[in-house]
Write an enzyme that holds these catalytic residues in place. Structure first.
Site, short mmCIF file in Angstrom:
data_model
loop_
_atom_site.label_atom_id
_atom_site.label_comp_id
_atom_site.label_asym_id
_atom_site.label_seq_id
_atom_site.Cartn_x
_atom_site.Cartn_y
_atom_site.Cartn_z
N ASN A 130 42.75 53.76 4.07
CA ASN A 130 43.72 53.51 3.01
C ASN A 130 43.05 52.54 2.03
O ASN A 130 42.99 51.33 2.30
CB ASN A 130 45.01 52.92 3.57
N LEU A 131 42.56 53.05 0.93
CA LEU A 131 41.60 52.35 0.08
C LEU A 131 41.93 50.90 -0.16
O LEU A 131 41.09 50.02 -0.01
CB LEU A 131 41.49 53.08 -1.27
N ASP A 132 43.14 50.58 -0.54
CA ASP A 132 43.48 49.21 -0.93
C ASP A 132 44.21 48.45 0.16
O ASP A 132 44.87 47.44 -0.11
CB ASP A 132 44.32 49.23 -2.21
N GLU A 133 44.11 48.90 1.41
CA GLU A 133 44.84 48.27 2.50
C GLU A 133 43.92 47.80 3.62
O GLU A 133 44.38 47.53 4.73
CB GLU A 133 45.89 49.24 3.04
#
Length: 279
Positions: free
Chosen positions: A222-225
């Site tokens: 999850n790219l931004d997590e």
């Protein structure tokens, strides 16, 4: 004498520090710095920086450590203290890439920028001014899979130890990330998940936010997590336009990315679940 870093994490137990320091002493190593932490759930983390004779065999030291530490659940790694080789990915915004290139030029980055890769050709002149190889890997008329395959082929040329996303505005697939687990560092504004998509600063302005900020983290599926490495904020008020917020937000992004990379490149960051422990 050569400098090394010993990283250790796993279930806490009595005598861990004693065993480590004893083994290093017996192998004629001199400890320069050491820091440790025990989490509330009794996980032990330790970073030990030491110097050793040129002929030191790190594998022998690791074996001696494992022979003295009974738990097989303890993770041990010895890493030479040296600059990391990195490739920087970017798109159109120059502020993070510019800052990294300047710091690299003045030997302030603790890393070697061995290439810059972008899905646009816009920043090629900037990289060329610093003598850094630039690769234009276009995403146009390609599926995400085709573009990422081309990107991976380019990265394979350099075999970087870390990949830095300096405002690289493409979502990476889990397949791509799997090639560099815990080796991709990203920077983004800290409005997520409140203000998603285009023009986040305009959205923030319209909501009357009172702080702006940035988050640097490892990339996972999850790219931004992914696990957060560093964050910072700046207070704003009603006098700020969204353009003012965007301008100051870029300054925060640059500083936070640099802060995070220095921690990562100096082997100070442990990943524990979806969190980090920084020593």
């Amino acid at each position: 004498m050569v400098k090394h870093i010993l990283l250790m994490d796993g279930p806490d137990a009595k005598g861990l520090i004693f065993h480590v320091t004893s083994v290093l002493y017996k192998n004629e190593c001199n400890i320069l710095a050491q820091d440790e932490y025990v989490s509330p759930d009794r996980q032990f983390f330790m970073r030990t920086e030491f110097e050793a004779p040129d002929e030191l065999n790190p594998e022998k030291v690791l074996k001696d450590l494992r022979d003295n530490i009974l738990s097989n659940a303890i993770n041990l790694r010895i890493i030479p203290k040296k600059k990391k080789d990195i490739v920087v990915l970017c798109t159109k915004e120059h502020h993070c890439l510019s800052d990294l290139l300047i710091r690299y030029n003045f030997d302030e980055l603790d890393a070697n920028i061995i290439a810059v890769v972008s899905n646009y050709n816009l920043l090629q002149p900037l990289a060329s001014k610093f003598g850094i190889p630039f690769h234009f890997v276009s995403h146009e008329h390609k599926t995400r899979e085709e573009h990422e395959e081309a990107l991976l082929r380019t990265l394979e040329i350099y075999k970087p130890e870390f990949v830095v996303l300096a405002k690289y505005m493409r979502i990476l697939s889990p397949e791509f990330v799997s090639h560099y687990p815990h080796k991709i560092v990203n920077i983004h504004h800290s409005f997520l998940p409140a203000f998603i998509g285009a023009n986040p600063y305009r959205q923030a302005y319209e909501r009357g936010v009172k702080i702006i900020g940035a988050t640097a983290h490892f990339v996972n599926n999850n790219l931004d997590e992914g696990p957060i490495i560093a964050q910072n904020i700046k207070e704003v008020n009603h006098r700020y336009t969204y353009q003012d917020m965007a301008r100051d937000g870029k300054e925060v992004e640059k500083s936070v990315l640099t802060q995070a990379l220095k921690l990562v490149f100096n082997d100070r960051v442990f990943i524990y679940g979806n969190r980090t422990v920084i020593l």
